[in-house]
Design a protein around this motif. Structure first.
Motif, short mmCIF file in Angstrom:
data_model
loop_
_atom_site.label_atom_id
_atom_site.label_comp_id
_atom_site.label_asym_id
_atom_site.label_seq_id
_atom_site.Cartn_x
_atom_site.Cartn_y
_atom_site.Cartn_z
N LEU A 90 1.17 -0.83 0.38
CA LEU A 90 -0.08 -0.33 -0.29
C LEU A 90 1.30 0.68 -0.11
CD1 LEU A 90 -2.86 -0.88 2.71
CD2 LEU A 90 -3.07 -0.67 -0.03
N VAL A 91 1.39 0.69 0.65
CA VAL A 91 3.13 2.44 0.72
C VAL A 91 3.50 2.17 -0.78
CG1 VAL A 91 4.96 3.44 2.02
CG2 VAL A 91 3.42 2.34 2.95
N GLY A 92 4.43 0.89 -1.05
CA GLY A 92 5.65 1.11 -2.16
C GLY A 92 4.65 0.98 -3.10
N LEU A 93 3.38 0.57 -3.72
CA LEU A 93 3.07 1.21 -5.14
C LEU A 93 2.17 2.72 -4.41
CD1 LEU A 93 0.31 -1.90 -5.80
CD2 LEU A 93 2.83 -0.95 -7.21
N GLY A 94 1.19 2.73 -3.60
CA GLY A 94 0.29 4.19 -3.48
C GLY A 94 1.55 5.39 -3.55
N ILE A 95 2.92 5.20 -3.23
CA ILE A 95 4.14 6.43 -3.58
C ILE A 95 4.40 6.80 -4.84
CG2 ILE A 95 6.12 7.53 -3.22
CD1 ILE A 95 6.26 6.25 -0.59
N PRO A 96 4.36 6.11 -5.73
CA PRO A 96 4.45 6.45 -7.12
C PRO A 96 3.23 6.61 -7.54
CG PRO A 96 4.59 3.80 -7.01
CD PRO A 96 4.84 5.02 -5.23
N ILE A 97 1.65 6.68 -7.40
CA ILE A 97 0.56 5.88 -8.19
C ILE A 97 0.30 7.54 -7.54
CG2 ILE A 97 -1.76 5.57 -7.82
CD1 ILE A 97 -1.11 2.66 -8.23
N SER A 98 -0.03 7.94 -6.55
CA SER A 98 -0.52 9.14 -5.66
C SER A 98 0.81 10.65 -6.30
CB SER A 98 0.17 9.17 -4.57
OG SER A 98 2.06 9.20 -4.52
N LEU A 99 1.90 10.36 -7.26
CA LEU A 99 2.26 11.40 -7.98
C LEU A 99 1.17 11.30 -9.43
CD1 LEU A 99 5.99 10.57 -8.19
CD2 LEU A 99 4.67 11.82 -6.74
N PHE A 100 0.11 10.64 -9.45
CA PHE A 100 -0.29 10.45 -10.63
C PHE A 100 -1.99 11.36 -10.31
CE2 PHE A 100 2.80 7.83 -12.57
CZ PHE A 100 2.80 8.85 -13.81
N THR A 101 -2.61 10.18 -8.81
CA THR A 101 -3.70 11.21 -8.71
C THR A 101 -3.81 12.08 -7.66
OG1 THR A 101 -2.85 9.85 -6.42
CG2 THR A 101 -4.42 8.70 -8.00
N LEU A 102 -2.28 12.82 -7.20
CA LEU A 102 -2.34 14.05 -6.43
C LEU A 102 -2.55 15.42 -7.92
CD1 LEU A 102 0.87 13.66 -4.21
CD2 LEU A 102 -1.84 14.23 -3.45
N ALA A 103 -1.89 15.03 -8.96
CA ALA A 103 -1.93 15.62 -10.13
C ALA A 103 -3.27 15.78 -10.60
CB ALA A 103 -1.21 15.28 -11.29
N PHE A 104 -4.62 14.85 -10.63
CA PHE A 104 -5.40 14.65 -10.68
C PHE A 104 -6.11 16.41 -9.61
CE2 PHE A 104 -9.58 13.30 -9.39
CZ PHE A 104 -10.53 14.21 -10.25
N TRP A 105 -5.33 15.60 -8.54
CA TRP A 105 -6.63 16.20 -7.53
C TRP A 105 -5.63 18.00 -7.23
CZ3 TRP A 105 -11.28 15.50 -4.97
CH2 TRP A 105 -11.20 14.35 -4.92
N TYR A 106 -4.71 18.30 -8.02
CA TYR A 106 -4.15 19.34 -7.78
C TYR A 106 -5.15 20.38 -8.96
CZ TYR A 106 -1.28 23.33 -9.23
OH TYR A 106 -0.13 24.25 -9.64
N TYR A 107 -5.91 20.10 -9.96
CA TYR A 107 -5.79 20.68 -11.36
C TYR A 107 -7.55 20.71 -10.64
CZ TYR A 107 -2.35 20.60 -14.34
OH TYR A 107 -0.77 20.40 -14.56
N VAL A 108 -8.31 19.78 -10.44
CA VAL A 108 -9.93 19.28 -9.69
C VAL A 108 -9.67 20.80 -8.70
CG1 VAL A 108 -11.51 18.81 -8.27
CG2 VAL A 108 -10.08 17.46 -9.51
N LEU A 109 -8.88 21.42 -8.06
CA LEU A 109 -8.55 22.47 -6.87
C LEU A 109 -8.51 23.69 -7.69
CD1 LEU A 109 -6.61 20.99 -4.22
CD2 LEU A 109 -8.65 21.62 -4.48
N LYS A 110 -7.45 23.78 -8.74
CA LYS A 110 -7.37 24.23 -9.34
C LYS A 110 -8.49 25.04 -10.48
CE LYS A 110 -4.04 25.93 -13.30
NZ LYS A 110 -2.82 26.20 -14.07
N PHE A 111 -9.33 24.21 -10.37
CA PHE A 111 -10.68 24.72 -11.64
C PHE A 111 -11.68 24.91 -11.20
CE2 PHE A 111 -7.23 22.85 -15.20
CZ PHE A 111 -7.41 23.74 -16.06
N THR A 112 -11.76 24.73 -9.78
CA THR A 112 -13.19 24.52 -9.61
C THR A 112 -13.26 25.46 -7.97
OG1 THR A 112 -12.36 22.71 -7.79
CG2 THR A 112 -13.32 22.22 -9.69
N LEU A 113 -11.92 26.25 -7.79
CA LEU A 113 -11.79 27.73 -7.13
C LEU A 113 -11.97 28.40 -7.81
CD1 LEU A 113 -9.88 25.45 -3.84
CD2 LEU A 113 -12.30 25.42 -4.36
#
Length: 307
Positions: free
Chosen positions: A284-307
């Motif tokens: 969960l940690v080993g896979l979660g860290i690299p995958i989160s680099l992409f999902t964090l980008a998703f949340w960054y743009y969600v915040l950017k375009f909705t606020l």
């Protein structure tokens, strides 16, 4: 863009260092010790001693408490309904309910939102994630797992965690209106400046994933919850509380992004100590860290375009 690139480059360097035969095998442990005993205390002293303490700061502090409680209810209900094994439920609650708000969260938030964002991230991590992992997570581990360590010993070790002790010291300095300044501030800034590359190089050096390890569907339940459902909860709740208040938008953004981080390394250690699916906890940690680099980008743009 340079700071974002630094994240990827640092992790890549760590991965490449795994391949060097002459490189010490215990290097990640040494780097982590340096971060725990030197860098994270420096970050706390540098930023928390100067932060303006307001009621709005209860929001970032509450992130871990909200997400962990929700995760406990969520996986506790699903596990009972579908008759999952107790060690699986415990592992999903502990690892799925706590974000890597420190080792990964600090450098990522600093890279995206700068020093002001890092101040908020420290509040999400120290009085939030750290207190939860040393209290509620131990309770869950005791309920669902086969205890291998005395709760008193684990609690004592966590309460003496250096970054947390320096966080308390920094709070005292803040309340006494004695912010760090002068030569001490310059020294702390130099030490804190090593956080991003060192933390992420250490993460990269510890990423070891085998093809057969990714077939466990419970693993993907945990990652889907941690990387999407948990931050969605904070996004919705804090969106209703903060709304369009411009003074608190950074708190909103950092809170959501921290909730979206990969599972906490310490939570994996606790799950393993209590025999709560140790292999899955590591994945969960080993896979979660690299995958989160992409999902964090998703949340960054969600915040950017909705606020």
């Amino acid at each position: 863009m340079t700071n974002i690139s630094l994240i990827a480059v640092s992790i890549l360097i760590g991965i490449l260092l795994q391949k060097l035969k002459d490189f010490p095998a215990d290097a990640p442990r040494t780097l982590n010790a340096y971060l725990i005993y030197v860098v994270l205390p420096a970050v706390s002293l540098l930023h928390i001693s100067k932060i303006d303490i307001t009621l709005a700061l209860l929001l970032p502090i509450s992130v871990a408490w909200i997400t962990f409680t929700f995760t406990w209810i969520f996986f506790g209900y699903l596990g009972k309904k579908f008759n999952w094994k107790r060690n699986t439920i415990g592992c999903l609650i502990i690892c799925g309910g706590l974000s890597n708000t420190g080792f990964v969260g600090y450098p990522v938030i600093e890279a995206i939102f700068g020093a002001e964002g890092l101040k908020i991230a420290i509040l999400v991590d120290q009085p939030g994630s750290f207190i939860v992992v040393s209290s509620l997570a131990i309770v869950v581990a005791s309920i669902y797992g086969a205890e291998k360590m005395r709760k008193r010993d684990i609690s004592k070790k966590m309460l003496l965690f250096p970054p947390f002790l320096f966080f308390l010291f920094a709070i005292i300095l803040n309340l006494l209106n004695m912010p760090v300044s002068g030569m001490a501030e310059s020294i702390l800034q130099s030490l804190a400046g090593t956080l991003t590359p060192i933390a992420l190089i250490a993460v990269g050096m510890q990423l070891k994933i085998r093809t057969n390890d990714i077939k466990d569907h419970y693993l993907w339940y945990g990652l889907a919850h941690k990387l999407f459902l948990a931050p969605l909860l904070i996004y919705l709740i804090y969106g209703m509380i903060i709304g369009n208040n411009p003074a608190e938008q950074l708190i909103y953004k950092v809170s959501v992004m921290e909730a979206a981080m990969a599972p906490m390394i310490t939570s994996s250690i606790i799950a393993s100590s209590y025999n709560l699916r140790p292999k899955m906890a590591s994945l969960l940690v080993g896979l979660g860290i690299p995958i989160s680099l992409f999902t964090l980008a998703f949340w960054y743009y969600v915040l950017k375009f909705t606020l």
